[in-house]
Enzyme design. Structure first.
Site, short mmCIF file in Angstrom:
data_model
loop_
_atom_site.label_atom_id
_atom_site.label_comp_id
_atom_site.label_asym_id
_atom_site.label_seq_id
_atom_site.Cartn_x
_atom_site.Cartn_y
_atom_site.Cartn_z
N ILE A 31 32.36 0.91 16.73
CA ILE A 31 33.34 0.00 16.12
C ILE A 31 33.12 -1.45 16.57
O ILE A 31 33.47 -2.38 15.85
CB ILE A 31 34.77 0.49 16.44
CG1 ILE A 31 35.76 0.01 15.40
CG2 ILE A 31 35.22 0.11 17.83
CD1 ILE A 31 37.09 0.75 15.42
N ASN A 86 26.52 5.42 29.48
CA ASN A 86 27.36 4.96 30.59
C ASN A 86 28.06 6.17 31.18
O ASN A 86 28.62 6.99 30.44
CB ASN A 86 28.40 3.95 30.09
CG ASN A 86 27.76 2.65 29.63
OD1 ASN A 86 26.77 2.20 30.17
ND2 ASN A 86 28.32 2.06 28.58
N GLY A 92 30.60 1.96 33.86
CA GLY A 92 31.10 1.20 32.72
C GLY A 92 31.55 2.05 31.55
O GLY A 92 31.74 1.55 30.45
N GLN A 93 31.73 3.35 31.78
CA GLN A 93 32.16 4.22 30.69
C GLN A 93 33.63 3.95 30.35
O GLN A 93 34.47 3.89 31.26
CB GLN A 93 31.98 5.69 31.07
CG GLN A 93 32.27 6.66 29.93
CD GLN A 93 31.92 8.10 30.28
OE1 GLN A 93 31.44 8.39 31.38
NE2 GLN A 93 32.17 9.00 29.34
N HIS A 99 28.63 10.40 25.40
CA HIS A 99 28.01 9.83 24.20
C HIS A 99 26.76 9.06 24.55
O HIS A 99 26.67 8.46 25.61
CB HIS A 99 29.00 8.93 23.43
CG HIS A 99 29.64 7.88 24.28
ND1 HIS A 99 30.72 8.14 25.10
CD2 HIS A 99 29.37 6.56 24.45
CE1 HIS A 99 31.07 7.04 25.74
NE2 HIS A 99 30.26 6.06 25.36
N HIS A 101 24.64 5.90 23.33
CA HIS A 101 24.55 4.72 22.47
C HIS A 101 23.10 4.63 21.98
O HIS A 101 22.17 4.73 22.78
CB HIS A 101 24.83 3.43 23.25
CG HIS A 101 26.22 3.28 23.77
ND1 HIS A 101 27.14 2.46 23.18
CD2 HIS A 101 26.83 3.83 24.86
CE1 HIS A 101 28.28 2.49 23.87
NE2 HIS A 101 28.12 3.31 24.90
P1 5GP Z 1 31.33 3.40 26.67
O1 5GP Z 1 31.68 2.08 27.30
O2 5GP Z 1 32.36 4.46 26.99
O3 5GP Z 1 29.92 3.83 26.94
O4 5GP Z 1 31.35 3.12 25.12
C1 5GP Z 1 32.39 3.46 24.27
C2 5GP Z 1 32.06 2.87 22.93
O5 5GP Z 1 32.94 3.44 21.98
C3 5GP Z 1 32.24 1.35 22.86
O6 5GP Z 1 31.00 0.74 22.50
C4 5GP Z 1 33.33 1.16 21.80
O7 5GP Z 1 33.08 0.05 20.95
C5 5GP Z 1 33.27 2.47 21.02
N1 5GP Z 1 34.53 2.88 20.47
C6 5GP Z 1 35.73 2.95 21.12
N2 5GP Z 1 36.69 3.38 20.30
C7 5GP Z 1 36.09 3.61 19.10
C8 5GP Z 1 36.59 4.08 17.84
O8 5GP Z 1 37.77 4.39 17.65
N3 5GP Z 1 35.68 4.19 16.84
C9 5GP Z 1 34.36 3.87 17.01
N4 5GP Z 1 33.56 4.01 15.96
N5 5GP Z 1 33.87 3.42 18.18
C10 5GP Z 1 34.73 3.29 19.21
#
Ligand code: 5GP
Ligand code: ZN
Length: 112
Positions: A31, A86, A92-93, A99, A101
């Site tokens: 997003i 992450n 930084g998760q 997941h 990226h």
């Molecule tokens: P993290 O920091 O946990 O590795 O990454 C989480 C990712 O999830 C972030 O890049 C954030 O933009 C994405 N994200 C969080 N909420 C949503 C959502 O509701 N929909 C989508 N498509 N991405 C999301």
């Protein structure tokens, strides 16, 4: 995990822009992309972090890693891409559903 955003996306309770889906994984556009192409590849079954994965997840994680280049190519990243996982608060998760990226292709398009 009733309060997990990504479980809600898997369940269709929160909309997402899908890149790929099969019986065990889902890929959808991030997003807040930090590259022109930026999607997340997740297992459908909830597991919070990479550090919570066990031998039970071994084959699934392998299949996810092998899927990443195929999906990246389909999204136009023929020249290559970056992957990032992450793990934990210190890593930084922000969303605690594991997941990968997958991103690349330069700066994201400016939003109007
Ligand atoms: P993290 O920091 O946990 O590795 O990454 C989480 C990712 O999830 C972030 O890049 C954030 O933009 C994405 N994200 C969080 N909420 C949503 C959502 O509701 N929909 C989508 N498509 N991405 C999301
Ligand atoms: Zn979840």
């Amino acid at each position: 995990m009733s309060d997990c955003i990504f479980c809600k996306i898997v369940a269709g309770q929160i909309p997402s822009s899908k890149v790929y889906e099969n019986d065990e994984v889902l890929a959808f556009h991030d997003i807040h992309p930090f590259a022109r192409v930026h999607f997340l590849l997740i297992p459908k079954a909830h597991v919070a972090t990479l550090a919570d994965c066990t031998s039970v997840h071994e084959a699934l994680l392998g299949r996810m890693l092998l899927l990443a280049p195929r999906l990246a190519k389909e999204q136009g990243l023929e020249a290559g891409f970056k992957t990032l996982i992450n793990t934990g608060r210190g890593g930084g998760q922000e969303v605690f559903h594991v997941h990968i990226h997958v991103f690349g292709g330069g700066e994201p398009a400016k939003r109007s």
